[in-house]
Structures are given as C-alpha cells and as structure tokens.
Enzyme design. Structure first.
Site, PDB file in Angstrom:
ATOM      1  CG  ASP A  19      36.699 -17.423 -24.419  1.00 13.83           C
ATOM      2  OD1 ASP A  19      35.529 -17.543 -24.795  1.00 13.83           O
ATOM      3  OD2 ASP A  19      36.989 -17.143 -23.242  1.00 13.83           O
ATOM      4  CG  PHE A  58      35.121 -23.111 -18.595  1.00  5.95           C
ATOM      5  CD1 PHE A  58      35.767 -21.933 -18.952  1.00  5.95           C
ATOM      6  CD2 PHE A  58      35.861 -24.146 -18.043  1.00  5.95           C
ATOM      7  CE1 PHE A  58      37.141 -21.786 -18.756  1.00  5.95           C
ATOM      8  CE2 PHE A  58      37.233 -24.002 -17.842  1.00  5.95           C
ATOM      9  CZ  PHE A  58      37.861 -22.829 -18.200  1.00  5.95           C
TER      10      PHE A  58
END
Ligand code: IMP
Ligand code: MG
Length: 175
Positions: A102, A151
């Site tokens: 990420d 997400f």
C-alpha cells in the site's frame, strides 16, 4: 462499512495467479534453498497457497508480525516488529511474502530489517499492489494483481480482524 456482493477476484482467479507466481519463483530459485517469510496475519493464506506450488526449491517457512498502531483502513506508518523470525537468514535466499503493498511502509521496514542480516538474496512478493498509494520508494519483485485505490478484504485480508476467511477478495465500501 459494507462488503461488495461480487468479488473483485474470485477463488479461481486468485488460484490461477498464485500458481503462475509460484512457477516464476520456482524458476528463479530452481533447486536452491528458499526461506519464505510470511508477514502475519494478512499473508497467511497467500503464503500457504504459494509454497504448495513451489516444488523445485528446498522451502523453509518462517513468520514475522508487524504492527502499525492502526486499526480500520488507515495505517499510521509507525511500524513495530511484534514477532521476529525464529531462524537465521545469513547467506540464505529470502522471500518476503506480504498480502498487500500500500504506502510501502511495512515492506520497506522489513526489507531494511532483514537486509541488515546479510541474506544471500532478498526478494519480495505481494498478492496485491496499490501503486497509487505509495509513499515509500519500493516495488515488489513478484506481484499478484495491481489494484486501484480501494480497501479490500478476504483471502487473509481483514478489516478490524474480520473477513479473513473469505475465499475471494472483495472491496469494502462505506454504507
Ligand atoms: P503499507 O505499510 O501502507 O504498505 O500497508 C501494508 C499493510 O496494510 C498490508 O500488509 C495490510 O496489512 C494493510 N492494508 C493495506 N491496504 C489494505 C487493504 O486494502 N485491505 C486490508 N489491509 C490492507
Ligand atoms: Mg499486513
């Protein structure tokens, strides 16, 4: 937060990709020793699947656990090691296996930490990559899927410790 009805990647699609990643890794480390470092908890299913298709390496599995003081969908970036390896990696081929790249804080931390222990080689493998979110200059050597800035949960990935058991990967949306 609500889970999407349709998976972003279903179990079959994930499995196909895991098999091809394993084949690449197997070719790169053909007949060599390989220490697979699974990053807990998120990578436990991915690593378990991956090593079962790495046939032509002498594979040793170990675990690290890191925490970034965060819960929910944002990590703080302050990484601490909460569980270290149990085996030494000096002069070994090491492959770090994480669930998702990420901001890059976690993987950069681990590459620095394990790199300081003088492994013979050090590579990284992530199931998912969100390049848009990157804050640290790091790329993984093996990437399952590149995804957009969203997400995701399932196949080991959680939201507040939930959803890890789902066989597919889903997105999580605000209500
Ligand atoms: P980074 O340190 O910002 O690269 O974040 C990496 C870690 O944050 C991953 O190993 C996951 O544990 C967690 N993470 C980041 N994005 C997601 C997501 O979309 N779903 C679940 N966990 C995530
Ligand atoms: Mg993680």
């Amino acid at each position: 937060m609500k889970k999407s009805d349709e998976p972003l990647f279903n179990a079959k699609k994930i499995n196909n990709r895991v098999v091809s990643l394993s084949c690449k890794i197997e070719k790169d480390f053909y007949l060599e020793d390989l220490v697979v470092v699974c990053v807990l908890k998120g990578a436990f299913i991915f690593a378990a699947d991956l090593i079962r298709y790495i046939g032509f390496c002498e594979c040793i599995l170990d675990f690290v656990k890191i925490s970034s003081y965060g819960s929910g969908t944002e990590s703080s970036g302050n990484i601490i090691l909460t569980k270290d390896l149990e085996i030494g990696i000096r002069d070994k081929n090491v492959l770090i296996v994480d669930d998702i790249l990420d901001t890059g804080a976690s993987l950069s931390y681990l590459v620095n930490l394990l790199g300081s222990r003088d492994p013979k080689t050090l590579r990284t493998c992530v199931l998912l990559d969100k390049p848009e979110r990157r804050k640290h200059k790091i790329q993984a050597d093996y990437v399952g899927f590149e995804i957009e800035n969203q997400f995701v949960i399932g196949y080991g990935l959680d939201y507040n410790e939930k959803y890890r058991e789902l066989p597919g990967i889903y997105t999580l949306k605000e209500f």
